[in-house]
Design a protein around this motif. Structure first.
Motif, mmCIF file in Angstrom:
data_model
loop_
_atom_site.group_PDB
_atom_site.id
_atom_site.type_symbol
_atom_site.label_atom_id
_atom_site.label_comp_id
_atom_site.label_asym_id
_atom_site.label_seq_id
_atom_site.Cartn_x
_atom_site.Cartn_y
_atom_site.Cartn_z
ATOM 1 N N GLY A 195 0.770 -1.237 0.000
ATOM 2 C CA GLY A 195 0.000 0.000 0.000
ATOM 3 C C GLY A 195 0.796 1.278 0.000
ATOM 4 O O GLY A 195 0.284 2.314 0.422
ATOM 5 N N GLY A 196 2.027 1.271 -0.493
ATOM 6 C CA GLY A 196 2.888 2.426 -0.297
ATOM 7 C C GLY A 196 3.069 3.385 -1.451
ATOM 8 O O GLY A 196 3.712 4.417 -1.303
ATOM 9 N N LEU A 197 2.513 3.088 -2.625
ATOM 10 C CA LEU A 197 2.806 3.916 -3.789
ATOM 11 C C LEU A 197 1.897 5.141 -3.901
ATOM 12 O O LEU A 197 0.730 5.107 -3.496
ATOM 13 N N VAL A 198 2.464 6.197 -4.459
ATOM 14 C CA VAL A 198 1.706 7.369 -4.885
ATOM 15 C C VAL A 198 2.003 7.591 -6.363
ATOM 16 O O VAL A 198 3.054 7.184 -6.865
ATOM 17 N N GLY A 199 1.063 8.222 -7.070
ATOM 18 C CA GLY A 199 1.302 8.450 -8.491
ATOM 19 C C GLY A 199 0.148 9.164 -9.149
ATOM 20 O O GLY A 199 -0.828 9.553 -8.487
ATOM 21 N N THR A 200 0.230 9.321 -10.456
ATOM 22 C CA THR A 200 -0.798 10.009 -11.232
ATOM 23 C C THR A 200 -1.690 9.005 -11.946
ATOM 24 O O THR A 200 -1.326 7.844 -12.134
ATOM 25 N N ILE A 201 -2.849 9.477 -12.388
ATOM 26 C CA ILE A 201 -3.805 8.588 -13.048
ATOM 27 C C ILE A 201 -3.277 8.081 -14.390
ATOM 28 O O ILE A 201 -3.497 6.917 -14.753
ATOM 29 N N ASP A 202 -2.526 8.896 -15.117
ATOM 30 C CA ASP A 202 -1.971 8.444 -16.393
ATOM 31 C C ASP A 202 -0.891 7.394 -16.183
ATOM 32 O O ASP A 202 -0.778 6.444 -16.967
ATOM 33 N N ASP A 203 -0.090 7.547 -15.122
ATOM 34 C CA ASP A 203 0.904 6.531 -14.821
ATOM 35 C C ASP A 203 0.241 5.195 -14.521
ATOM 36 O O ASP A 203 0.669 4.156 -15.022
ATOM 37 N N TYR A 204 -0.812 5.210 -13.708
ATOM 38 C CA TYR A 204 -1.433 3.933 -13.362
ATOM 39 C C TYR A 204 -2.135 3.323 -14.573
ATOM 40 O O TYR A 204 -2.186 2.095 -14.709
ATOM 41 N N MET A 205 -2.626 4.167 -15.467
ATOM 42 C CA MET A 205 -3.204 3.633 -16.698
ATOM 43 C C MET A 205 -2.139 2.895 -17.513
ATOM 44 O O MET A 205 -2.432 1.869 -18.148
ATOM 45 N N ARG A 206 -0.895 3.370 -17.491
ATOM 46 C CA ARG A 206 0.179 2.669 -18.204
ATOM 47 C C ARG A 206 0.353 1.264 -17.629
ATOM 48 O O ARG A 206 0.591 0.299 -18.373
ATOM 49 N N PHE A 207 0.250 1.136 -16.312
ATOM 50 C CA PHE A 207 0.327 -0.186 -15.692
ATOM 51 C C PHE A 207 -0.865 -1.048 -16.112
ATOM 52 O O PHE A 207 -0.711 -2.223 -16.460
ATOM 53 N N CYS A 208 -2.072 -0.474 -16.090
ATOM 54 C CA CYS A 208 -3.271 -1.214 -16.508
ATOM 55 C C CYS A 208 -3.163 -1.683 -17.949
ATOM 56 O O CYS A 208 -3.565 -2.809 -18.287
ATOM 57 N N GLU A 209 -2.625 -0.830 -18.801
ATOM 58 C CA GLU A 209 -2.476 -1.208 -20.206
ATOM 59 C C GLU A 209 -1.487 -2.357 -20.372
ATOM 60 O O GLU A 209 -1.641 -3.200 -21.264
ATOM 61 N N ALA A 210 -0.471 -2.413 -19.505
ATOM 62 C CA ALA A 210 0.445 -3.552 -19.537
ATOM 63 C C ALA A 210 -0.298 -4.833 -19.183
ATOM 64 O O ALA A 210 -0.074 -5.890 -19.791
ATOM 65 N N LEU A 211 -1.221 -4.756 -18.216
ATOM 66 C CA LEU A 211 -2.035 -5.919 -17.868
ATOM 67 C C LEU A 211 -2.965 -6.302 -19.021
ATOM 68 O O LEU A 211 -3.105 -7.477 -19.357
ATOM 69 N N ARG A 212 -3.583 -5.295 -19.628
ATOM 70 C CA ARG A 212 -4.570 -5.553 -20.683
ATOM 71 C C ARG A 212 -3.927 -6.168 -21.922
ATOM 72 O O ARG A 212 -4.510 -7.045 -22.572
ATOM 73 N N THR A 213 -2.723 -5.722 -22.249
ATOM 74 C CA THR A 213 -2.109 -6.114 -23.516
ATOM 75 C C THR A 213 -1.187 -7.315 -23.401
ATOM 76 O O THR A 213 -0.608 -7.740 -24.393
#
Length: 402
Positions: free
Chosen positions: A274-292
């Motif tokens: 539970g320790g990360l902070v970040g922006t919504i676009d950064d987390y979308m990059r992670f989600c896209e890695a999962l999706r693709t």
């Protein structure tokens, strides 16, 4: 691929505004991609009520337990490299967990224990290892609360916190139940030992840099403090005081953490849970890695394995009494996130195979393989059980799909 009805998608905007107008959320943002293309973005409200700073696209937020899928991916990268296997006992990497005991059934004190097997890495990462959280009900959570074992940002190094955790018994015999836990924090320490790097260094070099996540980390990024959102709670006793959730504050947006004084400026504990902070676009990059299919971090086959259900059935079938960031009926659990088994059983419009998780500050993401969607929702209101924003948002987005 189903098409998106933009008129229906725009229903999200007044929904978001209502949460702000009724002082449930100070501000929020929603980002939706379909097939890798942005199909919706909107933000509204404030990231800091006192200064009237707007909740913008570049707002830095606490993602709390949305850190768990990142840590879980890091573990699977090491598994894929042959460094360890998931059925290995935790003690093969962390010797502080070599001599394990579990509370006896119906225990009323922390010393009512019996010997038990060492949890495996697989049990630890799927919340079936016997670990817990201080905000859960029960004997072990109370002991964890007394010992300040939340893996919060100021509890010491991961090595130190895991050593302290290893002195406590498990809540139950490994593999017999599902309980939301600090297990993935422990996995963060496993990643450190196996890789020979600190967790922040491993994340940066192996995940964030390859994905272009330039504003995500355990500490607020340099130069971004003025974009770091404040954290609010409707509770009087504390932002994570789930056991006293009926103790409401007179102010639904009581500020409990501001940028200038936040422990996330320089955390000592690198919480993989539970320790990360970040922006919504950064987390979308992670989600896209999962999706693709992993984008080279892991193979598509490994990612499919991660996002499959690793439980015998629904989470609910394993008798949890704990808090969780998702419903338990109709839902399975994979490596670091939940997966939809039966949308009707979840009582929320969704697709079979939706992979998702949320954070204690009410953030949320899901990846929908049927509609080729990645969705990220950001706000900063703890606890996440305060309002039904997540099922409402899923219903809004499914209502915009053909």
């Amino acid at each position: 691929m189903p098409t998106v009805d933009q008129t229906r998608m725009d229903r999200i905007k007044p929904w978001m505004q209502t949460y702000v107008d009724t002082r449930k959320f100070a501000g929020s943002s929603v980002l939706v991609n379909q097939g890798g293309t942005e199909v919706f973005y909107h933000d509204t409200g404030l990231r800091d009520v006192a200064t009237a700073a707007p909740f913008t696209r570049d707002t830095v937020a606490r993602i709390y337990s949305m850190t768990k899928p990142v840590t879980s991916l890091a573990l699977m990268m090491l598994v894929e490299e042959g460094r360890i296997h998931l059925d290995a006992p935790l003690s093969a990497v962390l010797p502080e967990f070599a001599d394990m005991h579990a509370l006896v059934k119906g225990a009323t004190s922390i010393d009512q224990v019996e010997r038990c097997p060492v949890p495996t890495l697989h049990q630890t990462v799927t919340h079936t290892g016997g670990f817990s959280y201080p905000f859960n009900p029960g004997v072990l959570p109370k002991a964890m609360e007394d010992a300040k074992l939340l893996f919060g940002p100021s509890e010491g190094s991961l090595a130190e916190v895991c050593q302290r955790l290893g002195t406590l018994p498990l809540a139950f015999q490994p593999g017999t139940r599902w309980e939301y836990s600090v297990g993935i924090d422990v996995i963060g320490r496993v990643v450190e030992v196996l890789s020979g790097q600190s967790l922040d260094a491993y994340f940066q070099t192996r995940i964030f840099d390859p994905l272009g996540m330039t504003e995500t980390g355990f500490a607020v990024p340099d130069g971004a403090l003025d974009r770091f959102a404040s954290l609010y709670t409707p509770l009087a006793s504390g932002a994570m005081a789930l056991n006293n959730a009926e103790n409401k504050s007179a102010d639904t947006l009581r500020c409990v953490d501001v940028a200038d004084r936040s422990p996330f400026r320089a955390p000592s504990t690198l919480s993989g849970g539970g320790g990360l902070v970040g922006t919504i676009d950064d987390y979308m990059r992670f989600c896209e890695a999962l999706r693709t299919g992993g984008q080279g971090l892991v193979s598509p086959a490994t990612l499919r394995f991660m996002m499959a259900n690793h439980l015998p059935g629904e989470i609910a079938s394993m008798g949890p009494s704990s808090f969780a960031e998702q419903p338990m009926t109709g839902m399975g659990f994979g490596i670091g996130g939940s997966t939809v088994l039966n949308p009707a059983r979840t009582r929320t419009p969704s697709s079979v195979g939706d992979f998702s998780w949320g954070g204690m500050a009410s953030t949320f993401f899901w990846v929908d393989p049927v509609h080729d969607l990645s969705v990220v929702f950001f706000t900063q209101l703890s606890p996440s059980s305060s309002y039904p924003a997540r099922p409402e948002l899923k219903a809004l987005i499914h209502g915009a799909l053909s």
